[in-house]
Design a protein around this motif. Sequence first.
Motif, PDB file in Angstrom:
ATOM      1  N   LEU A  45       0.841  -1.212   0.000  1.00 55.33           N
ATOM      2  CA  LEU A  45       0.000   0.000   0.000  1.00 55.33           C
ATOM      3  C   LEU A  45       0.869   1.253   0.000  1.00 55.33           C
ATOM      4  CD1 LEU A  45      -2.687  -0.679   2.778  1.00 55.33           C
ATOM      5  CD2 LEU A  45      -3.040  -0.782   0.315  1.00 55.33           C
ATOM      6  N   ALA A  46       1.845   1.279   0.900  1.00 57.34           N
ATOM      7  CA  ALA A  46       2.695   2.461   1.067  1.00 57.34           C
ATOM      8  C   ALA A  46       3.490   2.780  -0.197  1.00 57.34           C
ATOM      9  CB  ALA A  46       3.639   2.260   2.248  1.00 57.34           C
ATOM     10  N   ALA A 105       2.037   4.877  -5.990  1.00 60.45           N
ATOM     11  CA  ALA A 105       2.517   6.163  -6.514  1.00 60.45           C
ATOM     12  C   ALA A 105       1.400   7.189  -6.670  1.00 60.45           C
ATOM     13  CB  ALA A 105       3.206   5.949  -7.859  1.00 60.45           C
ATOM     14  N   ASN A 106       0.149   6.714  -6.755  1.00 56.60           N
ATOM     15  CA  ASN A 106      -0.978   7.623  -6.953  1.00 56.60           C
ATOM     16  C   ASN A 106      -2.273   6.931  -6.527  1.00 56.60           C
ATOM     17  OD1 ASN A 106      -1.918   6.035  -9.223  1.00 56.60           O
ATOM     18  ND2 ASN A 106      -0.311   7.007 -10.445  1.00 56.60           N
ATOM     19  N   LYS A 107      -3.388   7.642  -6.655  1.00 57.13           N
ATOM     20  CA  LYS A 107      -4.682   7.091  -6.240  1.00 57.13           C
ATOM     21  C   LYS A 107      -5.078   5.851  -7.033  1.00 57.13           C
ATOM     22  CE  LYS A 107      -6.809  11.344  -4.573  1.00 57.13           C
ATOM     23  NZ  LYS A 107      -7.990  12.207  -4.692  1.00 57.13           N
ATOM     24  N   GLY A 108      -4.770   5.858  -8.325  1.00 56.47           N
ATOM     25  CA  GLY A 108      -5.117   4.699  -9.146  1.00 56.47           C
ATOM     26  C   GLY A 108      -4.385   3.446  -8.696  1.00 56.47           C
ATOM     27  N   GLU A 109      -3.104   3.580  -8.409  1.00 55.67           N
ATOM     28  CA  GLU A 109      -2.333   2.430  -7.912  1.00 55.67           C
ATOM     29  C   GLU A 109      -2.847   1.984  -6.554  1.00 55.67           C
ATOM     30  OE1 GLU A 109       1.939   2.460  -7.850  1.00 55.67           O
ATOM     31  OE2 GLU A 109       2.041   3.279  -9.881  1.00 55.67           O
ATOM     32  N   LEU A 110      -3.131   2.941  -5.693  1.00 55.90           N
ATOM     33  CA  LEU A 110      -3.643   2.587  -4.373  1.00 55.90           C
ATOM     34  C   LEU A 110      -4.987   1.867  -4.488  1.00 55.90           C
ATOM     35  CD1 LEU A 110      -3.450   2.579  -1.320  1.00 55.90           C
ATOM     36  CD2 LEU A 110      -4.399   4.913  -1.315  1.00 55.90           C
ATOM     37  N   GLY A 111      -5.889   2.385  -5.314  1.00 54.43           N
ATOM     38  CA  GLY A 111      -7.179   1.718  -5.514  1.00 54.43           C
ATOM     39  C   GLY A 111      -7.002   0.305  -6.041  1.00 54.43           C
ATOM     40  N   THR A 112      -6.070   0.123  -6.964  1.00 56.11           N
ATOM     41  CA  THR A 112      -5.801  -1.205  -7.523  1.00 56.11           C
ATOM     42  C   THR A 112      -5.274  -2.152  -6.455  1.00 56.11           C
ATOM     43  OG1 THR A 112      -5.387  -0.305  -9.727  1.00 56.11           O
ATOM     44  CG2 THR A 112      -4.406  -2.455  -9.231  1.00 56.11           C
ATOM     45  N   ILE A 113      -4.311  -1.688  -5.670  1.00 53.65           N
ATOM     46  CA  ILE A 113      -3.730  -2.534  -4.623  1.00 53.65           C
ATOM     47  C   ILE A 113      -4.789  -2.924  -3.595  1.00 53.65           C
ATOM     48  CG2 ILE A 113      -2.094  -2.566  -2.690  1.00 53.65           C
ATOM     49  CD1 ILE A 113      -0.301  -0.691  -4.494  1.00 53.65           C
ATOM     50  N   PRO A 155       0.428  12.877   1.163  1.00 51.54           N
ATOM     51  CA  PRO A 155       1.200  11.620   1.172  1.00 51.54           C
ATOM     52  C   PRO A 155       1.811  11.280   2.534  1.00 51.54           C
ATOM     53  CG  PRO A 155       1.792  12.954  -0.728  1.00 51.54           C
ATOM     54  CD  PRO A 155       0.890  13.792   0.128  1.00 51.54           C
ATOM     55  N   GLU A 156       2.229  12.285   3.295  1.00 53.47           N
ATOM     56  CA  GLU A 156       2.816  12.008   4.614  1.00 53.47           C
ATOM     57  C   GLU A 156       1.765  11.437   5.568  1.00 53.47           C
ATOM     58  OE1 GLU A 156       5.997  11.922   5.643  1.00 53.47           O
ATOM     59  OE2 GLU A 156       6.368  12.248   3.507  1.00 53.47           O
ATOM     60  N   LEU A 157       0.555  11.987   5.525  1.00 55.10           N
ATOM     61  CA  LEU A 157      -0.526  11.455   6.359  1.00 55.10           C
ATOM     62  C   LEU A 157      -0.845  10.022   5.948  1.00 55.10           C
ATOM     63  CD1 LEU A 157      -2.584  12.117   8.627  1.00 55.10           C
ATOM     64  CD2 LEU A 157      -4.182  12.773   6.802  1.00 55.10           C
ATOM     65  N   PHE A 158      -0.844   9.773   4.639  1.00 54.96           N
ATOM     66  CA  PHE A 158      -1.102   8.418   4.151  1.00 54.96           C
ATOM     67  C   PHE A 158      -0.047   7.443   4.660  1.00 54.96           C
ATOM     68  CE2 PHE A 158      -0.233   5.232   0.785  1.00 54.96           C
ATOM     69  CZ  PHE A 158      -1.328   4.424   1.048  1.00 54.96           C
ATOM     70  N   LEU A 159       1.221   7.817   4.596  1.00 53.04           N
ATOM     71  CA  LEU A 159       2.286   6.930   5.085  1.00 53.04           C
ATOM     72  C   LEU A 159       2.161   6.718   6.591  1.00 53.04           C
ATOM     73  CD1 LEU A 159       5.321   8.084   2.932  1.00 53.04           C
ATOM     74  CD2 LEU A 159       3.927   6.013   2.673  1.00 53.04           C
ATOM     75  N   SER A 160       1.749   7.738   7.311  1.00 51.25           N
ATOM     76  CA  SER A 160       1.504   7.596   8.746  1.00 51.25           C
ATOM     77  C   SER A 160       0.368   6.604   8.994  1.00 51.25           C
ATOM     78  CB  SER A 160       1.180   8.974   9.336  1.00 51.25           C
ATOM     79  OG  SER A 160       0.923   8.888  10.699  1.00 51.25           O
ATOM     80  N   TYR A 161      -0.671   6.682   8.175  1.00 48.66           N
ATOM     81  CA  TYR A 161      -1.782   5.727   8.255  1.00 48.66           C
ATOM     82  C   TYR A 161      -1.261   4.303   8.032  1.00 48.66           C
ATOM     83  CZ  TYR A 161      -6.250   3.482   7.110  1.00 48.66           C
ATOM     84  OH  TYR A 161      -7.349   2.648   7.091  1.00 48.66           O
ATOM     85  N   CYS A 162      -0.437   4.141   7.011  1.00 45.07           N
ATOM     86  CA  CYS A 162       0.123   2.816   6.717  1.00 45.07           C
ATOM     87  C   CYS A 162       0.943   2.289   7.896  1.00 45.07           C
ATOM     88  CB  CYS A 162       0.987   2.864   5.456  1.00 45.07           C
ATOM     89  SG  CYS A 162       0.037   3.106   3.934  1.00 45.07           S
ATOM     90  N   THR A 215     -11.511   4.643   0.980  1.00 42.14           N
ATOM     91  CA  THR A 215     -12.466   5.737   1.174  1.00 42.14           C
ATOM     92  C   THR A 215     -11.762   7.078   1.387  1.00 42.14           C
ATOM     93  OG1 THR A 215     -14.090   4.215   2.118  1.00 42.14           O
ATOM     94  CG2 THR A 215     -14.389   6.543   2.599  1.00 42.14           C
ATOM     95  N   MET A 216     -10.760   7.095   2.287  1.00 44.11           N
ATOM     96  CA  MET A 216     -10.151   8.358   2.702  1.00 44.11           C
ATOM     97  C   MET A 216      -9.044   8.838   1.770  1.00 44.11           C
ATOM     98  SD  MET A 216     -10.143   8.052   6.888  1.00 44.11           S
ATOM     99  CE  MET A 216      -8.836   6.839   6.911  1.00 44.11           C
ATOM    100  N   PHE A 217      -8.294   7.912   1.156  1.00 43.78           N
ATOM    101  CA  PHE A 217      -7.127   8.337   0.381  1.00 43.78           C
ATOM    102  C   PHE A 217      -7.277   8.184  -1.133  1.00 43.78           C
ATOM    103  CE2 PHE A 217      -5.489   7.572   4.649  1.00 43.78           C
ATOM    104  CZ  PHE A 217      -4.869   8.789   4.875  1.00 43.78           C
ATOM    105  N   VAL A 218      -8.254   7.411  -1.583  1.00 38.23           N
ATOM    106  CA  VAL A 218      -8.534   7.338  -3.026  1.00 38.23           C
ATOM    107  C   VAL A 218      -9.716   8.237  -3.348  1.00 38.23           C
ATOM    108  CG1 VAL A 218      -9.167   5.856  -4.974  1.00 38.23           C
ATOM    109  CG2 VAL A 218      -7.568   5.009  -3.233  1.00 38.23           C
TER     110      VAL A 218
END
Length: 193
Positions: free
Chosen positions: A16-17, A20-28, A97-104, A140-143
């Motif tokens: 997940l971490a 590279a972008n929302k599309g990749e995150l949604g796919t993963i 992106p920093e908040l997302f990595l913190s979430y991960c 929901t929150m990051f894509v």
Amino acid sequence: MTDPERSKIESIVARLAGAANKGELGTIVAEEIQKYSVFELQVIGGRLHLEIERLPAHYRHKIRSYFKDQIFGAHHILLSRYRSGYFRKCTDQIRDPELFLSYCRMIPDGCMAWDEGMWKNPEIWSPRHRLFYYLIAAYTMFVEDLPGHPVGMPFPGGQVVEKRGNEYYCPIRDKEKDVFFSICNFCPARQTD
């Protein structure tokens, strides 16, 4: 010695971490969600039902559909978008992106933070089921850039998650700071005035 279940969760989170972008995150997220069996989805749904049933009756009836939408409505939309090819075309950057990595970084500990012994049949519940919740919330929150709790969801005291213009407001957004594994700490909603 490392817990094999935790190691698996950490591997998924590393994937997940690396998005590279929302599309990749949604796919993963969609690829990981598809690995859950029908039985596991039934266990997750059963657990959600038990959590709702523990609430006071007057609140339980108001909130039931919102909890189901938060988990299984988002699940349906996620898989529909994945199967339609939507994520292959989406190159939008992940908000904060920093908040997302913190979430991960929070997810593995969050998956392990629960005492499942209080539930009927705790032997069928595992940290992997908690991961499902975090995967759906990541989508929901990051894509989608939506609040972790759906718009309209009521909370005790009568306040609800609201959308005002292009902003979202939640009455509990800043109330969960001491709970490290709460999705509220990563939500794009602002605290309701």
